[in-house]
Design a protein around this motif. Structure first.
Motif, PDB file in Angstrom:
ATOM      1  N   GLY A 122       0.812  -1.197   0.000  1.00 53.32           N
ATOM      2  CA  GLY A 122       0.000   0.000   0.000  1.00 53.32           C
ATOM      3  C   GLY A 122       0.851   1.255   0.000  1.00 53.32           C
ATOM      4  N   GLU A 123       0.218   2.368  -0.337  1.00 51.78           N
ATOM      5  CA  GLU A 123       0.931   3.640  -0.376  1.00 51.78           C
ATOM      6  C   GLU A 123       1.105   4.184   1.038  1.00 51.78           C
ATOM      7  OE1 GLU A 123       0.971   7.155  -3.658  1.00 51.78           O
ATOM      8  OE2 GLU A 123      -0.961   6.569  -2.832  1.00 51.78           O
ATOM      9  N   ARG A 124       2.251   4.728   1.322  1.00 50.28           N
ATOM     10  CA  ARG A 124       2.548   5.238   2.663  1.00 50.28           C
ATOM     11  C   ARG A 124       1.722   6.485   2.954  1.00 50.28           C
ATOM     12  NH1 ARG A 124       6.304   4.563   6.473  1.00 50.28           N
ATOM     13  NH2 ARG A 124       6.935   6.340   7.745  1.00 50.28           N
ATOM     14  N   SER A 159       1.091  10.068   4.222  1.00 45.87           N
ATOM     15  CA  SER A 159       1.987  11.231   4.295  1.00 45.87           C
ATOM     16  C   SER A 159       1.739  12.067   5.543  1.00 45.87           C
ATOM     17  CB  SER A 159       1.814  12.112   3.054  1.00 45.87           C
ATOM     18  OG  SER A 159       0.531  12.725   3.042  1.00 45.87           O
ATOM     19  N   ASP A 168      -6.001  11.762   0.168  1.00 51.43           N
ATOM     20  CA  ASP A 168      -5.940  10.366  -0.269  1.00 51.43           C
ATOM     21  C   ASP A 168      -4.844   9.589   0.450  1.00 51.43           C
ATOM     22  OD1 ASP A 168      -6.946   8.314  -2.093  1.00 51.43           O
ATOM     23  OD2 ASP A 168      -4.924   8.381  -2.938  1.00 51.43           O
ATOM     24  N   ARG A 169      -3.818  10.298   0.930  1.00 53.58           N
ATOM     25  CA  ARG A 169      -2.713   9.659   1.651  1.00 53.58           C
ATOM     26  C   ARG A 169      -2.647  10.188   3.088  1.00 53.58           C
ATOM     27  NH1 ARG A 169       2.614  10.507  -1.404  1.00 53.58           N
ATOM     28  NH2 ARG A 169       3.353   9.406   0.458  1.00 53.58           N
ATOM     29  N   GLU A 186      -0.395   0.319   4.959  1.00 46.87           N
ATOM     30  CA  GLU A 186       0.783   0.622   4.147  1.00 46.87           C
ATOM     31  C   GLU A 186       1.432  -0.640   3.568  1.00 46.87           C
ATOM     32  OE1 GLU A 186       2.113   4.840   6.232  1.00 46.87           O
ATOM     33  OE2 GLU A 186       3.057   2.977   6.919  1.00 46.87           O
TER      34      GLU A 186
END
Length: 234
Positions: free
Chosen positions: A2-4, A6, A170-171, A233
């Motif tokens: 998954g995307e980290r 922020s 989104d993050r 993540e």
């Protein structure tokens, strides 16, 4: 993987430290002061109506609560409330403003753990001076990358905050105890959201849970948040 994330946002009152319990205790004292004029249930209905009406004028927090109590006392006594009772209402409000900070379970450990890996921001409603004082008294201030004290929490509030302090909603993740203010608008903005119910919820902060939303999670306390973020993540 998954995307980290922020940025991770936290609410303050009743998410990091006790707040609503002091309002409930003061409401009980308020009812006792006016017991010779009106029954407690009717008084609380009138007080809630005054608070709802006055939010647009006074905002959220203890000072607006004090003014709403005074207004309610004047109305239910048909302008006959003794000056001594008005004085006692003011004293109760000042006691609330002076009350020491009581952190909720797992707050310090969770914030310390997450602050090592993610920028943290505080997003809270209320009186600017009092919220700043509570954050300073909590000893948590150094763990936050940024602080946003706002008059209301809308989806645009979260879009702006998560864009200013991170890579956009989104993050980002928002964590709080108010379904209406912390969870629903953050999800509408596109963020992840973790609901940590406090047990005492002001009637004006109630809202339906977004059951089934893929970015929504409920937890009993903050202790499980780091592992939840790690799973997201990947």
């Amino acid at each position: 993987m998954g995307e980290r994330l922020s940025v991770v946002g936290f609410d303050a009152d009743d998410t990091l430290w006790q707040n609503e319990s002091f309002f409930r205790l003061t409401e009980d004292r308020f009812a006792d002061l006016l017991r010779d004029f009106v029954d407690g249930d009717h008084l609380m209905e009138r007080l809630l109506a005054a608070e709802r009406k006055n939010i647009g004028h006074y905002g959220f927090g203890i000072k607006g609560f004090m003014l709403s109590m005074i207004e309610t006392a004047i109305e239910v006594t048909e302008n006959r409330v003794p000056a001594q009772i008005i004085g006692q209402i003011l004293d109760m409000g000042q006691e609330m403003l002076r009350h020491p900070i009581e952190l909720l379970p797992h707050v310090e450990d969770t914030l310390a753990t997450l602050s090592d890996t993610h920028p943290l921001i505080l997003i809270t409603k209320g009186d600017l001076l009092h919220q700043e004082q509570k954050l300073a008294a909590s000893g948590l201030g150094d763990l936050f990358h940024g602080v946003e004290i706002v008059s209301e929490k809308h989806p645009e509030t979260y879009r702006r905050a998560f864009t200013d302090h991170g890579a956009g909603p989104d993050r980002a993740m928002m964590i709080g105890n108010s379904m209406k203010s912390d969870i629903v608008p953050a999800l509408e903005a596109g963020a992840w959201a973790v609901y940590v119910p406090h047990g005492l919820t002001w009637a004006l902060e109630a809202a339906e849970a977004p059951e089934g939303h893929p970015r929504f999670r409920e937890m009993p306390d903050l202790g499980g948040v780091p592992d939840h973020i790690a799973r997201i993540e990947g």
